[in-house]
Every structure is written in structure tokens, then in C-alpha cells.
Design a protein around this motif. Structure first.
Motif, PDB file in Angstrom:
ATOM      1  N   VAL A  58      -4.163  29.096  37.559  1.00 38.28           N
ATOM      2  CA  VAL A  58      -5.508  28.706  37.130  1.00 38.28           C
ATOM      3  C   VAL A  58      -5.428  27.387  36.367  1.00 38.28           C
ATOM      4  N   HIS A  59      -6.244  26.435  36.824  1.00 37.01           N
ATOM      5  CA  HIS A  59      -6.273  25.081  36.237  1.00 37.01           C
ATOM      6  C   HIS A  59      -7.742  24.692  36.067  1.00 37.01           C
ATOM      7  N   PRO A  60      -8.337  24.970  34.911  1.00 38.40           N
ATOM      8  CA  PRO A  60      -9.797  24.849  34.746  1.00 38.40           C
ATOM      9  C   PRO A  60     -10.356  23.458  35.021  1.00 38.40           C
ATOM     10  N   GLN A  61      -9.600  22.417  34.758  1.00 39.72           N
ATOM     11  CA  GLN A  61     -10.136  21.060  34.914  1.00 39.72           C
ATOM     12  C   GLN A  61     -10.276  20.640  36.374  1.00 39.72           C
ATOM     13  N   SER A  62      -9.592  21.317  37.285  1.00 37.79           N
ATOM     14  CA  SER A  62      -9.626  20.991  38.722  1.00 37.79           C
ATOM     15  C   SER A  62      -9.200  19.555  38.992  1.00 37.79           C
ATOM     16  N   TYR A  63      -8.263  19.058  38.213  1.00 44.98           N
ATOM     17  CA  TYR A  63      -7.724  17.711  38.442  1.00 44.98           C
ATOM     18  C   TYR A  63      -6.536  17.753  39.406  1.00 44.98           C
ATOM     19  N   VAL A  64      -5.642  18.715  39.192  1.00 41.64           N
ATOM     20  CA  VAL A  64      -4.508  18.910  40.094  1.00 41.64           C
ATOM     21  C   VAL A  64      -4.951  19.885  41.171  1.00 41.64           C
ATOM     22  N   HIS A  65      -4.926  19.449  42.414  1.00 43.38           N
ATOM     23  CA  HIS A  65      -5.523  20.245  43.485  1.00 43.38           C
ATOM     24  C   HIS A  65      -4.542  21.209  44.140  1.00 43.38           C
ATOM     25  N   SER A  66      -3.280  20.933  44.034  1.00 43.04           N
ATOM     26  CA  SER A  66      -2.208  21.859  44.386  1.00 43.04           C
ATOM     27  C   SER A  66      -0.885  21.128  44.216  1.00 43.04           C
ATOM     28  N   MET A  67       0.219  21.884  44.294  1.00 43.56           N
ATOM     29  CA  MET A  67       1.539  21.319  44.041  1.00 43.56           C
ATOM     30  C   MET A  67       2.554  21.901  45.007  1.00 43.56           C
ATOM     31  N   VAL A  68       3.624  21.143  45.221  1.00 44.09           N
ATOM     32  CA  VAL A  68       4.763  21.606  46.019  1.00 44.09           C
ATOM     33  C   VAL A  68       6.008  21.506  45.155  1.00 44.09           C
ATOM     34  N   GLU A  69       6.701  22.634  45.015  1.00 43.14           N
ATOM     35  CA  GLU A  69       7.973  22.646  44.300  1.00 43.14           C
ATOM     36  C   GLU A  69       9.101  22.570  45.318  1.00 43.14           C
ATOM     37  N   PHE A  70      10.036  21.624  45.083  1.00 42.68           N
ATOM     38  CA  PHE A  70      11.148  21.427  46.015  1.00 42.68           C
ATOM     39  C   PHE A  70      12.428  22.061  45.471  1.00 42.68           C
ATOM     40  N   SER A  71      13.410  22.158  46.330  1.00 43.92           N
ATOM     41  CA  SER A  71      14.635  22.893  46.009  1.00 43.92           C
ATOM     42  C   SER A  71      15.436  22.264  44.878  1.00 43.92           C
ATOM     43  N   ASP A  72      15.236  20.977  44.606  1.00 46.41           N
ATOM     44  CA  ASP A  72      15.978  20.334  43.517  1.00 46.41           C
ATOM     45  C   ASP A  72      15.299  20.519  42.165  1.00 46.41           C
ATOM     46  N   GLY A  73      14.191  21.277  42.117  1.00 49.82           N
ATOM     47  CA  GLY A  73      13.460  21.501  40.885  1.00 49.82           C
ATOM     48  C   GLY A  73      12.287  20.573  40.675  1.00 49.82           C
ATOM     49  N   SER A  74      12.136  19.574  41.522  1.00 55.14           N
ATOM     50  CA  SER A  74      11.008  18.644  41.406  1.00 55.14           C
ATOM     51  C   SER A  74       9.721  19.308  41.875  1.00 55.14           C
ATOM     52  N   THR A  75       8.637  19.007  41.188  1.00 56.42           N
ATOM     53  CA  THR A  75       7.311  19.455  41.614  1.00 56.42           C
ATOM     54  C   THR A  75       6.436  18.231  41.833  1.00 56.42           C
ATOM     55  N   ILE A  76       5.863  18.124  43.020  1.00 55.31           N
ATOM     56  CA  ILE A  76       4.962  17.021  43.365  1.00 55.31           C
ATOM     57  C   ILE A  76       3.532  17.551  43.347  1.00 55.31           C
ATOM     58  N   ALA A  77       2.695  16.942  42.492  1.00 52.78           N
ATOM     59  CA  ALA A  77       1.302  17.360  42.363  1.00 52.78           C
ATOM     60  C   ALA A  77       0.385  16.269  42.907  1.00 52.78           C
ATOM     61  N   GLN A  78      -0.695  16.659  43.546  1.00 47.69           N
ATOM     62  CA  GLN A  78      -1.711  15.701  43.985  1.00 47.69           C
ATOM     63  C   GLN A  78      -2.914  15.867  43.075  1.00 47.69           C
ATOM     64  N   ALA A  79      -3.356  14.782  42.461  1.00 45.78           N
ATOM     65  CA  ALA A  79      -4.406  14.868  41.445  1.00 45.78           C
ATOM     66  C   ALA A  79      -5.449  13.782  41.648  1.00 45.78           C
ATOM     67  N   THR A  80      -6.715  14.182  41.560  1.00 49.71           N
ATOM     68  CA  THR A  80      -7.861  13.273  41.522  1.00 49.71           C
ATOM     69  C   THR A  80      -8.968  13.989  40.757  1.00 49.71           C
ATOM     70  N   PRO A  81      -9.960  13.262  40.257  1.00 48.45           N
ATOM     71  CA  PRO A  81     -11.146  13.953  39.727  1.00 48.45           C
ATOM     72  C   PRO A  81     -11.758  14.827  40.825  1.00 48.45           C
ATOM     73  N   PRO A  82     -12.414  15.936  40.470  1.00 45.89           N
ATOM     74  CA  PRO A  82     -12.964  16.837  41.489  1.00 45.89           C
ATOM     75  C   PRO A  82     -14.088  16.185  42.288  1.00 45.89           C
ATOM     76  N   ASP A  83     -13.805  15.857  43.528  1.00 47.00           N
ATOM     77  CA  ASP A  83     -14.762  15.206  44.420  1.00 47.00           C
ATOM     78  C   ASP A  83     -14.265  15.427  45.844  1.00 47.00           C
ATOM     79  N   MET A  84     -15.054  16.096  46.674  1.00 52.45           N
ATOM     80  CA  MET A  84     -14.606  16.453  48.016  1.00 52.45           C
ATOM     81  C   MET A  84     -14.523  15.279  48.972  1.00 52.45           C
ATOM     82  N   ARG A  85     -15.059  14.133  48.593  1.00 55.20           N
ATOM     83  CA  ARG A  85     -14.986  12.996  49.506  1.00 55.20           C
ATOM     84  C   ARG A  85     -13.551  12.523  49.716  1.00 55.20           C
ATOM     85  N   GLY A  86     -12.682  12.748  48.728  1.00 50.94           N
ATOM     86  CA  GLY A  86     -11.276  12.400  48.898  1.00 50.94           C
ATOM     87  C   GLY A  86     -10.609  13.221  49.984  1.00 50.94           C
ATOM     88  N   PRO A  87     -10.653  14.572  49.905  1.00 53.59           N
ATOM     89  CA  PRO A  87     -10.087  15.378  50.987  1.00 53.59           C
ATOM     90  C   PRO A  87     -10.747  15.130  52.345  1.00 53.59           C
TER      91      PRO A  87
END
Length: 417
Positions: free
Chosen positions: A262-291
Motif C-alpha cells: 500500500v502506497h497512499p500517494q500513488s507516486y510509485v506505480h510498481s516496482m521490480v526487485e532483481f536478484s542482486d537486491g536492486s529494486t527499480i521503481a517507476q514513478a510519476t504523479p498520478p495521471d493516466m495519460r502517462g501509461p
């Protein structure tokens, strides 16, 4: 579920990156996704041309105005009784001597448009009625910008059997985020998908505190402006359960490696955790025109498609674990996703009926998931060994809708006894 590599969206193998202006078909043009997509198109006339539009038919004036502004050659409505009002609205907006768009009508009209000549079909229809257009677009070889998650949920094996590598580009904000984050590594390096949820308007409430919430309460989403069904689904977190199933189907990641946070601000839209421990997050203000821009423009990015962050201003980003007791929908979605077959279709159809009953005041908020759970339990584990067919899906949905209505009526009667 298959353990084979996904034939669906892969950021490394985007489908048909044709140069120049793309011809688009927009399905569900008068809804939230459709209207925002049209805004994007009108701001980028050098990149996109809309050849056809479809809608349910309840807003003929808006559909006619969209057709005129976009100069679409064809418009379609699912309701045949909407044709006279649409003709009148078109005639009022087109000048003398201007050629009016061709009109298609009926339940198969959207699927006809999905198979028509174009580069990309944006399926922004709400509900499982989007399955037929999804299949039609894939059969015709179109790139499919998929906002209609229900068609993948209820017809997963059917969709996957038709889709070529990279042919589907997800438009859900969460799956567009995963799509982009996955580009940071190989599929073999992926340890976990993390799907974010705003928590909806009732984050932090207990199940007991949810007993008396009203439709107006549920429709007051704190961060997103969406249609009524998806907004209620966000309040129950059914939407998040559907997205977990969708992520599994799109990327062939096992359910036990897909988490919800749960992420109330809806800035980070989802994340991928990789095997080396890195997590890559995609973030924008909440606006569906981006997707939407990712869906219709990939592999190119559309400049200024949506607002960016102002990093000169302080902000706080919070993350919380999911309350599975107050919101059991994600756990139930995992169960039906793992069961496969017609179970996801039953889950989705029962939920649609229960949401309609809740919005009409015939079912309490907690009754939505109580009733869906009962329908899913009665359905049981589907048989295996035979391929899923469209008829299987339709029959399962019909039974689930009928049973959900029966149980909703029973619950209402008991509440007033």
C-alpha cells in the motif's frame, strides 16, 4: 499455469515500431481512459491519427464531438437503440457537405473495429465484454494497448495463445510501470514484482468500520479519477487482485513472487526487485495519460504526455503492508488465479454484479466480497485437461452473474427481515 516464457509484452522486444504517424482505434472512447487518450492524440497530431471510435452509446453527444474533432471515419456503439441519437448528434456537429462517419452498432461492433486496418487498438472498455475486441485485435495482428484488464483475466489462455511477442502493451498504471522497470534487467534476473495500491478511500479501516460505508464514500477515491466500477474495485481492492492475476499472465512470474504494498500517494506505480537486491521503481504523479502514452507510443516516449515531479519541493512517500483481513480480495484473487480455467471469469463476473448491487443500494460494502467469495466457493476448482474456450468463459460468467444476483437479493432480504 504455463512456465514457458511469456509471449506478451516485453520491453526488449516491442512489436512493430513503425515510424511516422500511427493510426489508432480507440475502444471505450467516452470513458475515462478513452477521453484521456483523445486528449493525448489532440496534443500530438503529428504522431497519431484516430481512424475509429467505439462506445457503449450512453453519451452520443460526446461521441459525436470526438468523431468530429478527430475526423474519425467510423464510430460504433454497443447499444443499437443509441443509433438515432448518435445520428442526430453527428448531424448537428458536421457542416453541410461534410461526410459523416460510418456507424456500426451492436454487441459485435467494437470487435469489428478492433480488426479494422490500423497500427494500434486501445482497448479502454470496462468489464469482460472487452474480451471479444481483445481477441479480434490480436487475430488481426494489431498492436494492442490493453487497458481492459478483465479480458486478460477471464480469457488468459485464449489471449496468450493469440498474442505474438510484444504485441500487447499494458496500459494499467501498475503494469505500464512493471513493463518499463523490467527493461532494467533480463527476465531471469527478476526476483519479485511489487504492485502498489493506493489503499483506496478506506485505508486503515477495519472490516467492522467498513460495514456502513455508502456508494458515495466508495466513489471518493483519494488520488485517481476513474469510472464508478473501477473506483469501487479500488475501494475493495478487487482491482489490485485483478492486477496480480494480470501481472502473472503478462510476465509469467509465479504468484508467490508477486507482492502488493500500500502506497497512499500513488507516486510509485510498481516496482521490480532483481536478484542482486536492486529494486527499480517507476514513478510519476498520478495521471493516466502517462501509461496511455506508453501503450500507444511504445517504443517511443511522447514528450510532455503527463506532468512530471517538481523535485524542488519536499514530499513524503509512504509504504504499508496490505491489511488482508479488512481487504480479503487480493488473497481470493490469488486463489482463483492459481486455479485457472474459468475461476477468474467467475470471480470477475460475480464482482461486477455485486458492485452494481452495491451502487444501487441493494448490497452493503462488505457484502461485495462476502458474496463473491460464496460464488467462487460454489464454483469450486475447474476441471483440467481441456483447453479453455470462449464458450466456457461465457457460460461460467452467466452462471456467476445469476448466482451473485440471487445471493445479493437473499442478503438484502435477510438484512430487512
Amino acid at each position: 499455469m504455463s512456465d514457458s516464457p511469456s509471449p506478451l509484452a516485453d520491453p526488449h522486444t516491442a512489436f512493430d515500431p513503425a515510424a511516422g504517424r500511427r493510426d489508432l482505434v480507440i475502444l471505450g472512447s467516452t470513458g475515462s481512459i478513452g477521453t484521456q487518450a483523445i486528449d493525448l492524440v489532440l496534443r500530438n497530431p503529428d504522431r497519431f491519427r484516430v481512424t475509429a471510435l467505439s462506445a457503449a452509446g450512453g453519451r452520443p453527444e460526446l461521441l459525436a464531438e470526438q468523431a468530429r474533432r478527430l475526423r474519425a471515419g467510423t464510430v460504433a456503439v454497443a447499444r443499437e437503440d443509441a443509433v438515432p441519437a448518435l445520428r442526430e448528434a453527428l448531424a448537428a456537429r458536421y457542416g453541410a457537405g461534410e461526410r459523416l462517419p460510418e456507424i456500426l452498432a451492436g454487441p459485435d461492433a467494437a470487435a469489428q473495429l478492433a480488426a479494422s486496418p490500423c497500427h494500434t487498438v486501445l482497448n479502454g472498455i470496462t468489464g469482460s465484454i472487452g474480451l471479444a475486441p481483445t481477441l479480434a485485435a490480436l487475430r488481426a495482428g494489431r498492436t494492442l494497448a490493453l487497458a481492459n484488464k478483465e479480458s486478460l483475466i477471464v480469457g488468459g489462455p485464449l489471449v496468450k495463445a493469440l498474442a505474438r511477442p510484444g504485441q500487447i502493451i499494458p496500459v494499467d498504471s501498475e503494469h505500464a510501470a512493471l513493463f518499463q522497470a523490467l527493461a532494467a534487467g533480463t527476465r531471469a534476473d527478476v526476483r519479485k514484482l511489487v504492485v502498489t495500491a493506493s489503499g483506496g478511500p478506506f485505508r486503515g479501516r477495519t472490516r467492522a468500520e467498513l460495514a456502513d460505508v455508502t456508494p458515495a464514500d466508495a466513489l471518493a477515491h483519494p488520488t485517481w479519477a476513474m469510472g464508478p466500477v473501477i473506483t469501487v474495485n479500488s475501494a475493495t481492492l478487487v482491482n489490485k487482485g485483478l492486477e496480480v492475476i494480470e501481472a502473472h499472465l503478462l510476465y509469467d512470474i509465479p504468484f508467490d513472487r508477486i507482492e502488493v504494498v500500500v502506497h497512499p500517494q500513488s507516486y510509485v506505480h510498481s516496482m521490480v526487485e532483481f536478484s542482486d537486491g536492486s529494486t527499480i521503481a517507476q514513478a510519476t504523479p498520478p495521471d493516466m495519460r502517462g501509461p496511455i502514452a506508453i501503450g500507444v507510443g511504445w517504443p517511443e516516449r511522447i514528450p510532455d504526455a503527463a506532468p512530471a515531479f517538481d523535485w524542488t519541493k519536499a514530499s513524503t512517500w509512504e509504504f504499508f503492508p496490505l491489511d488482508t483481513e479488512a481487504f480479503p480480495s487480493v488473497g481470493l484473487a490469488r486463489q482463483v488465479g492459481e486455479a485457472g480455467g474459468t475461476a477468474p471469469a467467475v470471480f470477475n463476473a460475480a464482482n461486477e454484479e455485486c458492485v452494481a448491487a452495491f451502487l444501487a443500494g441493494r448490497l452493503p460494502f462488505n457484502g461485495i466480497m462476502d458474496t463473491v467469495t460464496e460464488v467462487v466457493t460454489e464454483h469450486g476448482v475447474p476441471g483440467t485437461g481441456t483447453p479453455l474456450t470462449v464458450l466456457d468463459v461465457l457460460q461460467a460468467e452467466s452462471w456467476a452473474r445469476s448466482r451473485a444476483r440471487e445471493l445479493a437479493v437473499k442478503a438484502t432480504a435477510e438484512a430487512h427481515a
